[in-house]
Each structure stands twice: as structure tokens, then as C-alpha cells.
Design a protein around this motif. Sequence first.
Motif, mmCIF file in Angstrom:
data_model
loop_
_atom_site.group_PDB
_atom_site.id
_atom_site.type_symbol
_atom_site.label_atom_id
_atom_site.label_comp_id
_atom_site.label_asym_id
_atom_site.label_seq_id
_atom_site.Cartn_x
_atom_site.Cartn_y
_atom_site.Cartn_z
ATOM 1 N N PRO A 161 0.827 -1.211 0.000
ATOM 2 C CA PRO A 161 0.000 0.000 0.000
ATOM 3 C C PRO A 161 0.860 1.260 0.000
ATOM 4 O O PRO A 161 2.017 1.247 0.442
ATOM 5 N N GLY A 162 0.280 2.355 -0.465
ATOM 6 C CA GLY A 162 1.019 3.603 -0.586
ATOM 7 C C GLY A 162 1.537 4.139 0.722
ATOM 8 O O GLY A 162 2.559 4.853 0.752
ATOM 9 N N GLU A 163 0.868 3.810 1.840
ATOM 10 C CA GLU A 163 1.319 4.328 3.133
ATOM 11 C C GLU A 163 2.474 3.536 3.720
ATOM 12 O O GLU A 163 3.008 3.892 4.781
ATOM 13 N N VAL A 164 2.883 2.439 3.063
ATOM 14 C CA VAL A 164 4.031 1.647 3.511
ATOM 15 C C VAL A 164 5.246 2.041 2.678
ATOM 16 O O VAL A 164 5.212 2.013 1.451
ATOM 17 N N VAL A 165 6.322 2.432 3.359
ATOM 18 C CA VAL A 165 7.513 2.963 2.697
ATOM 19 C C VAL A 165 8.663 1.956 2.800
ATOM 20 O O VAL A 165 8.877 1.356 3.856
ATOM 21 N N VAL A 166 9.390 1.790 1.700
ATOM 22 C CA VAL A 166 10.558 0.914 1.665
ATOM 23 C C VAL A 166 11.807 1.780 1.530
ATOM 24 O O VAL A 166 12.014 2.425 0.490
ATOM 25 N N ASP A 167 12.609 1.836 2.569
ATOM 26 C CA ASP A 167 13.866 2.584 2.535
ATOM 27 C C ASP A 167 15.031 1.618 2.334
ATOM 28 O O ASP A 167 15.202 0.677 3.104
ATOM 29 N N HIS A 168 15.834 1.886 1.302
ATOM 30 C CA HIS A 168 17.030 1.092 1.043
ATOM 31 C C HIS A 168 18.179 1.699 1.833
ATOM 32 O O HIS A 168 18.574 2.843 1.596
ATOM 33 N N MET A 169 18.740 0.949 2.773
ATOM 34 C CA MET A 169 19.763 1.463 3.690
ATOM 35 C C MET A 169 21.144 1.384 3.033
ATOM 36 O O MET A 169 22.012 0.603 3.433
ATOM 37 N N ARG A 170 21.350 2.209 2.027
ATOM 38 C CA ARG A 170 22.583 2.152 1.232
ATOM 39 C C ARG A 170 23.826 2.527 2.041
ATOM 40 O O ARG A 170 24.946 2.171 1.667
ATOM 41 N N GLU A 171 23.632 3.258 3.126
ATOM 42 C CA GLU A 171 24.783 3.721 3.913
ATOM 43 C C GLU A 171 25.310 2.659 4.864
ATOM 44 O O GLU A 171 26.314 2.880 5.550
ATOM 45 N N GLN A 172 24.662 1.491 4.906
ATOM 46 C CA GLN A 172 25.066 0.440 5.821
ATOM 47 C C GLN A 172 25.867 -0.657 5.113
ATOM 48 O O GLN A 172 25.510 -1.078 4.005
ATOM 49 N N ALA A 173 26.935 -1.123 5.744
ATOM 50 C CA ALA A 173 27.637 -2.336 5.333
ATOM 51 C C ALA A 173 27.095 -3.500 6.156
ATOM 52 O O ALA A 173 26.416 -3.304 7.177
ATOM 53 N N LEU A 174 27.371 -4.722 5.712
ATOM 54 C CA LEU A 174 26.909 -5.909 6.431
ATOM 55 C C LEU A 174 28.042 -6.924 6.487
ATOM 56 O O LEU A 174 28.575 -7.328 5.452
ATOM 57 N N LEU A 175 28.439 -7.293 7.702
ATOM 58 C CA LEU A 175 29.485 -8.285 7.920
ATOM 59 C C LEU A 175 28.881 -9.502 8.600
ATOM 60 O O LEU A 175 27.909 -9.386 9.344
ATOM 61 N N ALA A 176 29.454 -10.669 8.350
ATOM 62 C CA ALA A 176 29.012 -11.897 9.018
ATOM 63 C C ALA A 176 30.224 -12.574 9.639
ATOM 64 O O ALA A 176 31.198 -12.871 8.932
ATOM 65 N N LEU A 177 30.178 -12.786 10.926
ATOM 66 C CA LEU A 177 31.230 -13.520 11.631
ATOM 67 C C LEU A 177 30.671 -14.882 11.992
ATOM 68 O O LEU A 177 29.713 -14.983 12.759
ATOM 69 N N GLN A 178 31.253 -15.946 11.427
ATOM 70 C CA GLN A 178 30.686 -17.281 11.526
ATOM 71 C C GLN A 178 31.711 -18.289 12.048
ATOM 72 O O GLN A 178 32.885 -18.200 11.715
ATOM 73 N N GLY A 179 31.227 -19.242 12.832
ATOM 74 C CA GLY A 179 32.099 -20.292 13.331
ATOM 75 C C GLY A 179 31.888 -20.537 14.810
ATOM 76 O O GLY A 179 31.328 -19.692 15.523
ATOM 77 N N PRO A 180 32.330 -21.686 15.317
ATOM 78 C CA PRO A 180 32.076 -22.053 16.709
ATOM 79 C C PRO A 180 32.711 -21.118 17.737
ATOM 80 O O PRO A 180 32.319 -21.118 18.903
ATOM 81 N N ARG A 181 33.686 -20.302 17.317
ATOM 82 C CA ARG A 181 34.334 -19.374 18.251
ATOM 83 C C ARG A 181 34.009 -17.913 17.934
ATOM 84 O O ARG A 181 34.658 -17.000 18.405
ATOM 85 N N ALA A 182 32.954 -17.732 17.140
ATOM 86 C CA ALA A 182 32.551 -16.380 16.756
ATOM 87 C C ALA A 182 32.160 -15.547 17.967
ATOM 88 O O ALA A 182 32.528 -14.367 18.078
ATOM 89 N N ALA A 183 31.399 -16.132 18.885
ATOM 90 C CA ALA A 183 30.973 -15.384 20.072
ATOM 91 C C ALA A 183 32.170 -14.998 20.933
ATOM 92 O O ALA A 183 32.231 -13.881 21.468
ATOM 93 N N GLU A 184 33.122 -15.888 21.047
ATOM 94 C CA GLU A 184 34.329 -15.618 21.827
ATOM 95 C C GLU A 184 35.084 -14.419 21.257
ATOM 96 O O GLU A 184 35.598 -13.575 22.007
ATOM 97 N N VAL A 185 35.125 -14.339 19.932
ATOM 98 C CA VAL A 185 35.816 -13.224 19.281
ATOM 99 C C VAL A 185 35.030 -11.926 19.440
ATOM 100 O O VAL A 185 35.565 -10.900 19.881
ATOM 101 N N LEU A 186 33.752 -11.949 19.068
ATOM 102 C CA LEU A 186 32.981 -10.713 19.014
ATOM 103 C C LEU A 186 32.708 -10.128 20.397
ATOM 104 O O LEU A 186 32.598 -8.905 20.547
ATOM 105 N N GLU A 187 32.622 -10.985 21.413
ATOM 106 C CA GLU A 187 32.377 -10.503 22.773
ATOM 107 C C GLU A 187 33.501 -9.587 23.253
ATOM 108 O O GLU A 187 33.263 -8.659 24.036
#
Length: 400
Positions: A161-187
Motif C-alpha cells: 500500500p502507498g502508506e508503507v515505505v521501503v527505505d534502502h539502507m545504502r549507507e550500511q555495510a553488512l558483515l558476518a562472523l561465523q564459526g564455533p568461536r565467533a561469540a568468543e571473538v565478538l564478545e
Amino acid sequence: MSREVHNGPTDETQARGTPYSGDPQGGAGTEAERLDKLPLDAWHREHGGRMVPFAGYEMPVQYEGIIAEHLWTRENAGLFDVSHMGQLLIHGRSVDIALETLMPGDFQAAADMKPKYSLLLDEDGGIIDDLMATRRGEDFYVVVNGATKHGDIAVLEARLPGEVVVDHMREQALLALQGPRAAEVLETIVPGVSDLSFMQGGPFHWQGDNLWISRSGYTGEDGFEISVPANAAPALADAITAHELAKPIGLGARDSLRLEAGLPLYGHDLDTATTPVMAGLTFAINKRRRAEGGFAGALRILAELENGPPQKRVGFEIERRQPVREGALVLDGDGNEVGKITSGGFSPSLQRPIAMGYVASHLAEPGTALKLEQRSKLFDARVTAMPFVPHRYHRKGAAA
């Protein structure tokens, strides 16, 4: 998430990759095409990334080698740049009700800060894209595949519907940290992220910048996806890879990891010719939506739920050592074509070839013996359950 590119030891089809949802059909392209650069483009080159065309961008396919990067991620923590993905903020009056007309998810009941896997569908029930959607108060943060993002935005803007707006967040990057020790690193970098459980997100802060972090990913391992302002992404990548347990990982390993995890890739294992029922993604259609319908393609999808689809996505064990690639035919005992391989490659974790594809539903039971035909060669194969390598997501009550 996307078309194949040449990448060395495990051959061209190992270089696809993206979501939590995979990356779509925009592929290697041609030299004549104009390619965009990621916010981390210079960072990748400085760290030895081999850059290739992918989904309209120059992206790193590998750093030290696909197999080494794959195994490192299975044992430690791998940092992936998935900034080619589309990050959208969808907001407006009754946005949850509006999204339910296009997707089979129960967005009205969506809990705050809990990502949901869902599917953008066409009117015939075909899959336009697979995506992750997270309620953040009255708005929804949605991550779509890189090569389909502009088409997705056009579909959303045309059909919402016209009242629903889609904003493309072009200013954001996206990183993925994956693996069994990811939490240990990111913490050590963003305190508090270890408190998140699988498919839970939240706002965090790092060196004055706002981050959005969810405990999710596309490898079958524990891990996080981090939305960060593009201008802060290189410094955050430096901070993560300064940890001895974290290394940058390219698209090649991303694809082999998701294949081992049995996760479909848009443009290969999913497209507008497949429905959620055929693809084995019915978990994305909850009880209320099955009872009420009201989403795009509901008539066909609900009929397939009741009566079964004509084809089903399955995994394959292959007897030879040679990998069988996308496009190979699946044959029954009489030599009749009964399906096709949609993803295939060598599994570094299992040290043998694996594949997934679609077969006629009556042949989809695990253990069914079939033949695969690739370049006039026949391979003995058996249908097998997926994932090939067990998922190790961090769920409540489980150790990190």
C-alpha cells in the motif's frame, strides 16, 4: 545468493554465496559491465583478497584458499563481507498486515528483535526471493539477496500500500562472523553479544557507531550478522581480524559451507519456478497462515501442502570422487529424466562430493538409488537427508 565464478581448487560453482538466505542469480557478468565496489574494497585487496565479479560488485572469492578458509570457519571464526546484500527498512501504517499479503510469514505475531526467515512470492506461489525480516518496534528490518535487491524493492513498492515505505539502507555495510568461536571473538569487541540466542537480534554500540547485530548466518555454524555504517566497516573488520581466532573468508568457502549445511541458494536452488513446498521450506508458513491463506500464491501452495508437490528438494550422496555440478540430470533406473542438480561440489569437511537438487516426489525418500548424468558420464547416487554436516546454532540452554 549468486552465479558461479572461477575460483581455483574446487572449481567455478563453489564461488557462489550470501543469507541467511543465499545470494541470487546475478552472476559473474562480463568485463564490459560496470561493477560497484564494496565499502571494504580496499580492505579486501590489502588483505590479499582475490576479487571477482559477483552480483554486480567486485567481491573477494578467496584469500589463502577455499578449502583452508572453509575448514578454518568450521573450527574457529571466519569474517565474511556480505555488504552486497540489500538492507531495507519497511515502515508505515499496518506494515505487518501489508507484508502478509506478499509473504507467508506470520508478521502480525512477530516478536520484537526476532529475525524470521520468509519468502517473497509471486502470484503463482513461485519464489521471487528468500529473505530475513525482523520486527523492530513498528518497523521491519529486512535483508534480501544482493543480485535481486533492486527487483525486490520494485516488487515491494509496486505491491505494498502507498502508506508503507521501503527505505534502502545504502549507507550500511553488512558483515558476518561465523564459526564455533565467533561469540568468543565478538564478545571482546562488542560486549553483550554472547547473550543473544540463535535468531535473536539487538542494537549495540562500538566506538560511537550504532550497530545492529543478530545471531544468525549462512554456514550452519554459530555466528553473527553485523549491520554497521559503511564508513566504520573497515575499522570494525580490523578489530575482528586482529583476534587470533578470526580470519577473512571469501565467497568460495561461503558457498561450500552453506552447501554442507543444506541451505538453498537463490537463483540456483530457489527461483520463481519453485514453491516453498517443493523447496522444503514449509517451516516458513505457520499454522495461522495455512488456515487463513491470504498471501501471494496461497491457492497453489496450500494445495501442495495438502496433496504434495510434483518435485522435492533433496540431498545426494555420490559414489565417485568427482563432484557433480549444477545442471546435471537426475535419472531413474530406466534412464528417464526425473530431476536436476541445482548445487554441487566437493565437501571439505566430509572429503567427498555432495549435491542437492530436485526430483519427482515419489523418488525423494532417503536411500533411493538414482543416476546423475554430467557431460555424458553417469554417476551412482542416493537420496540423503540434509544437512550433510549438522547445524551448530547457539540455542537457549546450549553452550556457546
